[in-house]
Design a protein around this motif. Structure first.
Motif, short mmCIF file in Angstrom:
data_model
loop_
_atom_site.label_atom_id
_atom_site.label_comp_id
_atom_site.label_asym_id
_atom_site.label_seq_id
_atom_site.Cartn_x
_atom_site.Cartn_y
_atom_site.Cartn_z
N CYS A 51 -3.13 -5.36 6.78
CA CYS A 51 -2.55 -4.66 5.63
C CYS A 51 -2.47 -3.17 5.93
O CYS A 51 -3.40 -2.60 6.49
N ASN B 263 -1.56 -0.98 3.34
CA ASN B 263 -1.37 -0.31 2.05
C ASN B 263 -2.49 0.64 1.65
O ASN B 263 -2.27 1.58 0.91
N PHE B 264 -3.67 0.38 2.11
CA PHE B 264 -4.81 1.26 1.80
C PHE B 264 -4.90 1.60 0.31
O PHE B 264 -4.94 2.77 -0.06
N CYS B 265 -4.90 0.60 -0.54
CA CYS B 265 -5.24 0.83 -1.95
C CYS B 265 -6.64 1.45 -1.92
O CYS B 265 -7.49 1.02 -1.14
N TYR C 74 -9.35 1.38 -3.44
CA TYR C 74 -10.58 0.63 -3.71
C TYR C 74 -10.87 -0.43 -2.66
O TYR C 74 -11.94 -1.03 -2.65
N CYS C 75 -9.90 -0.70 -1.76
CA CYS C 75 -9.90 -1.98 -1.04
C CYS C 75 -10.37 -1.86 0.42
O CYS C 75 -9.94 -0.98 1.16
N VAL D 193 -9.93 -4.37 2.66
CA VAL D 193 -9.17 -5.26 3.54
C VAL D 193 -8.49 -4.56 4.73
O VAL D 193 -8.61 -5.01 5.87
N PRO D 194 -7.79 -3.42 4.51
CA PRO D 194 -7.13 -2.79 5.67
C PRO D 194 -8.12 -2.37 6.77
O PRO D 194 -7.74 -2.31 7.94
N GLN E 83 -1.35 -10.69 3.49
CA GLN E 83 -1.89 -9.79 2.45
C GLN E 83 -0.75 -9.18 1.64
O GLN E 83 -0.90 -8.86 0.48
N HIS F 15 3.17 -7.55 -2.85
CA HIS F 15 2.82 -6.24 -3.42
C HIS F 15 4.00 -5.78 -4.26
O HIS F 15 5.14 -5.75 -3.78
N ARG G 104 -1.44 2.72 -5.57
CA ARG G 104 -0.65 1.49 -5.60
C ARG G 104 0.85 1.77 -5.40
O ARG G 104 1.63 0.87 -5.14
FE1 SF4 Z 1 -3.86 -4.30 0.98
FE2 SF4 Z 1 -3.97 -5.85 -1.17
FE3 SF4 Z 1 -6.10 -4.47 -0.44
FE4 SF4 Z 1 -4.03 -3.19 -1.45
S1 SF4 Z 1 -5.31 -4.73 -2.54
S2 SF4 Z 1 -5.15 -2.60 0.38
S3 SF4 Z 1 -2.33 -4.42 -0.67
S4 SF4 Z 1 -5.13 -6.09 0.71
#
Ligand code: SF4
Ligand code: SAH
Ligand code: F3S
Length: 472
Positions: free
Chosen positions: A190, A192-194, A196-197, A199-200, A234, A271, A310
């Motif tokens: 991913c 996107n680097f939201c 809070y997240c 995952v990236p 993702q 997204h 976002r």
């Molecule tokens: Fe990526 Fe989804 Fe996390 Fe945003 S919420 S950083 S789109 S995985």
């Protein structure tokens, strides 16, 4: 262009698979049975799909499987880092495994996935949970044959959590749970680097698989009897951006829609910022693409959305939802929502409720914000207290439960086509299956119906599921 794990490296892993095979046949001779593996998966479908690969590798290496860690010679937990409670569960399980291993020291314990891709977690595990024998991150999955072999031979903790943007490993063996529906990853990572997240940070940068690889995987699945395909990523809307050929996610959906033998196509996750008219049209025009859309909005206030990074506003989001509803009547909508983001006030929270009331989702997946070390939001101060956040969370569930029930009541009396999955988990006398729109339907019927598409008349709607009768 995404980096590929080279053929030579995959060949090297194949050689380790052969060595493991020798190990497991020796084990079988000594014990009169193959060594047993127990796997547990936390987190999202991507992780489920990864576990299917882990099981594929282990099966090829001569291991058998068991349901309980108590009986296992090898335990592998595929972990998730998205919220603290996902990590707490794993730490709790590791505590229990410690006792088990004291009575059976030859047992091998492996941890993999998103949680251990974080260095501070791996350090903690090495220090506090020294009974863990093997730790490998999301980028090292294809190296499992080599890493497991090293673990078995060295009796020392083997760790592979190298940081990487990520590459693509094709042709890793796979053992799927379900013979009727299957997950197919179309891209990994991913960008996107939201704020809070995590995952990236634990899954690396976005990288798309080549369409030929995806379509040939689906072809094989269909040949083995699978009829429902769920395309995974993702953010599937970014599919193709990094490929040389001109292809986007809509083009890919069309290609899958044209394949004989495929009956239902789903995809996860979109997204909102990249979700546009072309995809809406494609969904409307492709008859096999299910009338279902998961479009996470996370928060209803523009200020919070900006703080979350976002990159869409509430109005832009709602406009897309309006278009989808208009173009695809009857579409089932679901979403993800975060309550208690650090900068969220009670007023902001009310705006989240407004979106829920306006869209009328069939179901929402709601989460209390969880601080993730290393993300930008981790440095933000909280506006609301824990108690206020908890109260808001409960209020949201109440609002949504009423909507879910109301929406389900609309199905009563209707006949829906259901793909039968198997006996219901809560009542073994009932069968369970899903509609095109992913609604769970329970009904009485013969086990021979599993894997078939059958018409069910809906008799009774509940908040989470529907009950019905087979139309003969
Ligand atoms: Fe990526 Fe989804 Fe996390 Fe945003 S919420 S950083 S789109 S995985
Ligand atoms: N890539 C997908 C989903 C990723 S994680 C997407 O963007 O839609 C699934 C959900 O977990 C997210 O949609 C979000 O609602 C939630 N989530 C992610 N990080 C979180 C955190 N730190 N605290 C609480 N919920 C979180
Ligand atoms: Fe969890 Fe990793 Fe999925 S953090 S939600 S398992 S991508």
């Amino acid at each position: 262009m995404a980096k590929y794990i080279e053929q030579e490296e995959m060949q090297r892993q194949e050689e380790y698979l052969q060595k493991l095979l020798e190990y497991t046949s020796e084990f079988s001779l000594m014990h009169g049975r193959a060594p047993l593996v127990h796997t547990e998966t936390y987190g999202c479908q991507q992780n489920e799909n990864d576990t299917e690969r882990i099981r594929g590798i282990l099966k090829k290496a001569g291991f058998s499987f068991c349901e309980q860690s108590e009986a296992a010679d090898l335990v592998i937990y595929n972990t998730c880092a998205v919220r603290e409670n996902a990590e707490q569960k794993v730490f709790g399980r590791l505590g229990i495994l410690k006792h088990l291993k004291e009575s059976r020291p030859e047992m091998v314990i492996g941890l993999c996935g998103c949680m251990v891709q974080q260095e501070h977690i791996t350090e903690k595990i090495k220090k506090t949970y020294s009974h863990v024998d093997l730790i490998f991150g999301t980028h090292a999955l294809y190296r499992l044959p080599e890493l497991l072999y090293q673990t078995l031979m060295s009796k020392k903790t083997v760790v592979s959590i190298e940081n990487s943007d990520g590459a693509i490993a094709e042709d890793v063996p796979i053992l799927r749970e379900d013979s009727n529906k299957a997950w197919v990853s179309v891209m990994y990572g991913c960008n996107n680097f939201c704020s809070y997240c995590i995952v990236p940070y634990v899954r690396g940068r976005e990288r798309s698989r080549k369409p030929e690889a995806i379509l040939s995987e689906i072809r094989e699945l269909v040949d083995s009897g699978v009829t429902e395909i769920c395309l995974l990523g993702q953010n599937v809307n970014s599919y193709g951006k990094d490929l040389e050929e001109e292809i986007d996610f809509s083009d890919l959906l069309r290609a899958v829609n044209e394949m004989d033998g495929v009956r239902r196509i789903r995809f996860m996750t979109s997204h909102p910022k990249d979700f546009g008219d072309k995809l809406i049209d494609t969904m409307a025009e492709c008859d096999k693409v299910c009338k279902q859309l998961h479009l996470p909005f996370q928060a209803g206030s523009d200020k919070v959305l900006a703080d979350m990074n976002r990159r869409y506003t509430r109005e832009e989001y709602l406009e897309k939802i309006r278009k989808v509803k208009q173009r695809i009547p009857g579409i089932l909508l679901t979403t993800d929502v975060i309550v208690g983001f650090p900068t969220e006030t009670n007023e902001d929270f009310q705006k989240t409720l407004d979106v829920i009331r306006e869209v009328e989702y069939d179901q929402i997946f709601s989460f209390i914000y969880s601080r993730r070390e290393g993300t930008p939001a981790a440095k933000m101060d909280f506006v609301l207290s824990k108690e206020e956040i908890q109260r808001n969370f409960e209020e949201m569930l109440e609002v949504q439960n009423d909507i879910s029930k109301k929406k389900n009541l609309r199905y009563e009396g209707k006949v829906l086509e259901v793909l039968v999955e198997g006996p219901s988990k809560t009542d073994p006398n009932m069968l369970t299956g899903r509609t095109d729109t992913y609604k769970i339907v329970n009904f009485k019927g013969d086990i021979s119906l599993v894997g078939k598409y059958v018409p069910i008349r809906i008799a009774e709607a509940h908040t989470w599921s529907l009950n019905g009768e087979l139309v003969e």
